[in-house]
Design an enzyme around this catalytic site. Sequence first.
Site, PDB file in Angstrom:
ATOM      1  CG  HIS A 107      -3.127  -3.070   4.234  1.00 56.91           C
ATOM      2  ND1 HIS A 107      -1.951  -2.705   4.805  1.00 56.91           N
ATOM      3  CD2 HIS A 107      -3.550  -1.983   3.540  1.00 56.91           C
ATOM      4  CE1 HIS A 107      -1.674  -1.455   4.482  1.00 56.91           C
ATOM      5  NE2 HIS A 107      -2.616  -0.988   3.712  1.00 56.91           N
TER       6      HIS A 107
ATOM      7  CB  CYS B 287      -0.987  -0.045   1.149  1.00 55.61           C
ATOM      8  SG  CYS B 287      -2.395   1.040   0.862  1.00 55.61           S
TER       9      CYS B 287
HETATM   10  N1  GLN Z   1      -2.013   6.725   2.271  1.00 56.92           N
HETATM   11  C1  GLN Z   1      -2.224   5.887   1.149  1.00 56.92           C
HETATM   12  C2  GLN Z   1      -3.590   5.965   0.507  1.00 56.92           C
HETATM   13  O1  GLN Z   1      -4.575   6.271   1.144  1.00 56.92           O
HETATM   14  C3  GLN Z   1      -1.915   4.469   1.581  1.00 56.92           C
HETATM   15  C4  GLN Z   1      -2.819   3.955   2.644  1.00 56.92           C
HETATM   16  C5  GLN Z   1      -2.448   2.614   3.156  1.00 56.92           C
HETATM   17  O2  GLN Z   1      -1.252   2.274   3.258  1.00 56.92           O
HETATM   18  N2  GLN Z   1      -3.459   1.866   3.560  1.00 56.92           N
HETATM   19  O3  GLN Z   1      -3.714   5.729  -0.676  1.00 56.92           O
END
Ligand code: GLN
Length: 244
Positions: A189, A93
């Site tokens: 995730h 992510c």
């Molecule tokens: N901040 C990034 C987004 O919202 C990644 C979020 C995350 O790692 N879940 O796209």
Amino acid sequence: MKLTIGHLYPDMLNLYGDRGNIRCFQKRLEWRGIEAELKYFLSGETVDFSGLDLVLLGGGSDREQELVCRYLKQEKHGFQDYVESGGTMLAVCGGYQLLGKYYKTDRTMIEGLDILDIYTEWDAKRLTGNIILQSSLSKAPVVGFENHGGRTYIGDYSPFGKVVFGYGNTEEAGWEGVIYKNVIGSYLHGPLLPKNPEICDDLLGKALTHKYGEDVSLPPLSDELEHEANRFMADRLMNAKKQS
Ligand code: GLN
């Protein structure tokens, strides 16, 4: 045999149990009698990529990502050499987004590490929920959870998988993640590896082969519970899709 695993900035990037991916690496090595050494690198610490065989870069909020990106820029050459020379990595992510040229949010422009020629742009609708992929790296469907505002455009790179349920890189493209050399970038995730042991073994096999210079095939594990959990989730989501 032994692998040294680097967990980059777990104090900043550790959303939704990304650390479970590290436990999965360790356990699956241990069950096969292979030694696993774990090195944590906290914010501000220097990362010596030359001593690592496997790297996890987890996910985080936009703010944390921005900070981590600043640290990693100081390590950019070591990081780039690691990737280009076939080092193995899972970037999840926020960590996945950071590998690219930039991440443009509603309030700022985060210049990425520019290790991959990909980029990410934010949109107000968050792409959140369970996800299933079909990936060339796994016979079983890949199941996980995604929650991101960024949409990642991967150009001509190979995706990690085809989206069967959920959103993926962008809502429209139908693809999720990226594969480049021995790197997997993904929005999954959840954590990704305990739910998808074939992906874990793919990364372990690549790291061992890269380190020991011969095709290392890992002895299979029974994985009954893992497969049952994976099947349960995949069936649940596919049934929900059929009924919608
Ligand atoms: N901040 C990034 C987004 O919202 C990644 C979020 C995350 O790692 N879940 O796209």
